[in-house]
Design a protein around this motif. Structure first.
Motif, PDB file in Angstrom:
ATOM      1  N   UNK A  11      -6.608  -0.650  -2.320  1.00 60.37           N
ATOM      2  CA  UNK A  11      -5.932   0.237  -3.267  1.00 60.37           C
ATOM      3  C   UNK A  11      -6.688   0.416  -4.576  1.00 60.37           C
ATOM      4  N   UNK A  12      -7.521  -0.563  -4.932  1.00 59.07           N
ATOM      5  CA  UNK A  12      -8.168  -0.529  -6.237  1.00 59.07           C
ATOM      6  C   UNK A  12      -7.265  -0.943  -7.375  1.00 59.07           C
ATOM      7  N   UNK A  13      -6.076  -1.471  -7.047  1.00 66.31           N
ATOM      8  CA  UNK A  13      -5.128  -1.916  -8.065  1.00 66.31           C
ATOM      9  C   UNK A  13      -5.436  -3.359  -8.436  1.00 66.31           C
ATOM     10  N   UNK A  14      -5.331  -3.674  -9.715  1.00 67.48           N
ATOM     11  CA  UNK A  14      -5.662  -5.013 -10.198  1.00 67.48           C
ATOM     12  C   UNK A  14      -4.643  -6.042  -9.733  1.00 67.48           C
ATOM     13  N   UNK A  15      -5.136  -7.227  -9.395  1.00 67.49           N
ATOM     14  CA  UNK A  15      -4.275  -8.358  -9.079  1.00 67.49           C
ATOM     15  C   UNK A  15      -3.972  -9.083 -10.386  1.00 67.49           C
ATOM     16  N   UNK A  57      -6.030 -10.165  -1.484  1.00 69.01           N
ATOM     17  CA  UNK A  57      -7.333  -9.533  -1.708  1.00 69.01           C
ATOM     18  C   UNK A  57      -7.434  -8.194  -0.986  1.00 69.01           C
ATOM     19  N   UNK A  58      -6.885  -8.125   0.221  1.00 71.23           N
ATOM     20  CA  UNK A  58      -6.957  -6.891   1.010  1.00 71.23           C
ATOM     21  C   UNK A  58      -6.211  -5.760   0.324  1.00 71.23           C
ATOM     22  N   UNK A  59      -5.018  -6.051  -0.168  1.00 71.22           N
ATOM     23  CA  UNK A  59      -4.226  -5.025  -0.855  1.00 71.22           C
ATOM     24  C   UNK A  59      -4.992  -4.475  -2.052  1.00 71.22           C
ATOM     25  N   UNK A  60      -5.554  -5.367  -2.845  1.00 69.52           N
ATOM     26  CA  UNK A  60      -6.244  -4.934  -4.062  1.00 69.52           C
ATOM     27  C   UNK A  60      -7.556  -4.227  -3.754  1.00 69.52           C
ATOM     28  N   UNK A 107      -0.627  -5.486  -9.733  1.00 66.64           N
ATOM     29  CA  UNK A 107       0.332  -6.016  -8.774  1.00 66.64           C
ATOM     30  C   UNK A 107       0.474  -7.513  -8.988  1.00 66.64           C
ATOM     31  N   UNK A 108       1.724  -7.970  -9.029  1.00 65.35           N
ATOM     32  CA  UNK A 108       2.042  -9.386  -9.186  1.00 65.35           C
ATOM     33  C   UNK A 108       2.671  -9.876  -7.885  1.00 65.35           C
ATOM     34  N   UNK A 109       2.133 -10.942  -7.331  1.00 69.01           N
ATOM     35  CA  UNK A 109       2.628 -11.468  -6.063  1.00 69.01           C
ATOM     36  C   UNK A 109       3.621 -12.594  -6.312  1.00 69.01           C
ATOM     37  N   UNK A 110       4.545 -12.752  -5.359  1.00 74.16           N
ATOM     38  CA  UNK A 110       5.554 -13.795  -5.404  1.00 74.16           C
ATOM     39  C   UNK A 110       5.528 -14.549  -4.076  1.00 74.16           C
ATOM     40  N   UNK A 160       0.823  -1.212   0.000  1.00 73.76           N
ATOM     41  CA  UNK A 160       0.000   0.000   0.000  1.00 73.76           C
ATOM     42  C   UNK A 160       0.856   1.261   0.000  1.00 73.76           C
ATOM     43  N   UNK A 161       1.979   1.234   0.709  1.00 74.52           N
ATOM     44  CA  UNK A 161       2.877   2.387   0.688  1.00 74.52           C
ATOM     45  C   UNK A 161       3.447   2.600  -0.718  1.00 74.52           C
ATOM     46  N   UNK A 162       3.822   1.520  -1.374  1.00 74.25           N
ATOM     47  CA  UNK A 162       4.354   1.625  -2.737  1.00 74.25           C
ATOM     48  C   UNK A 162       3.305   2.181  -3.692  1.00 74.25           C
TER      49      UNK A 162
END
Length: 207
Positions: free
Chosen positions: A174-178, A168-171, A156-159, A140-142
């Motif tokens: 933020x409204x940013x696509x997973x 799910x919480x991050x997206x 956002x791409x997770x590793x 979220x800071x990024x």
């Protein structure tokens, strides 16, 4: 797909180079690391080549610095002056994957952060985030740092191991696509990366 795509991360050593290699190989794209800081363990360009990106698709770095630390300090230690004018996006035909260093707010010089470069380039940016503890805050800071500079975030791409609630919480916040999640691979080879990347991501998302 002929536009540049920028790959940044929420931290260092989280798999950003592996993701960038998988993306470049899948798209048949050129790869560019503008500033390489630290050469003792090889370069990110070398790792990308080892992971399946043809050497003729890997563009030379604008700056190769020997000290493994933030580019601004590595340049000072090496006695090099980084000229932002030398960091314009390469003019090439076809897709281009550009990898930053560490996180979005890593300094390139004392007066220029990577996020500032991303804003100047005006290309869609992909955030790579690990799924481990702390990723919600770091992600979220990024995202806030990039959006405050009007950087376009493709997603956002997770590793790592699956952490559905964190992802799910991050997206949701933020409204940013997973975009998907790339697992840790053992062994990590061009073949295992290509297979995992094809399974984890829909290339249409990057078009």
């Amino acid at each position: 797909m002929n536009r540049p795509l920028i790959v940044t991360g929420t931290d260092t050593d989280i798999g950003k180079t592996v993701f960038a290699a998988g993306l470049a190989a899948a798209l048949g794209a050129h790869y560019w690391k503008p500033v390489q800081a630290g050469l003792d363990d090889g370069s990110d360009s070398g790792r990308v080549a080892a992971l399946g990106v043809p050497k003729d698709k890997i563009l030379p770095e604008a700056y190769r610095l020997t000290t493994p630390c933030s580019p601004h300090r590595a340049a000072e230690i090496d006695g090099v002056t980084i000229d932002p004018a030398q960091l314009d996006l390469p003019d090439i035909a076809g897709p281009l994957v550009v990898e930053g260093a560490g996180g979005a707010l890593v300094p390139v010089t004392r007066d220029l952060l990577y996020a500032d470069l991303f804003a100047r380039w005006g290309a869609p940016t992909i955030i790579v985030a690990r799924t481990a503890l702390g990723t919600i805050n770091h992600s979220l800071l990024t995202i806030e740092a990039l959006l405050s500079r009007k950087v376009s975030i493709l997603g956002i791409a997770f590793i790592g191991e699956p952490e559905p609630d964190s992802e799910d919480t991050i997206c949701a916040i933020s409204g940013v696509a997973r975009l998907g999640r790339l697992p840790m691979l053992d062994p990590l080879t061009p073949d295992t990366l290509a297979a995992a990347f094809a399974d984890a991501f829909d290339l249409a998302q990057f078009a």
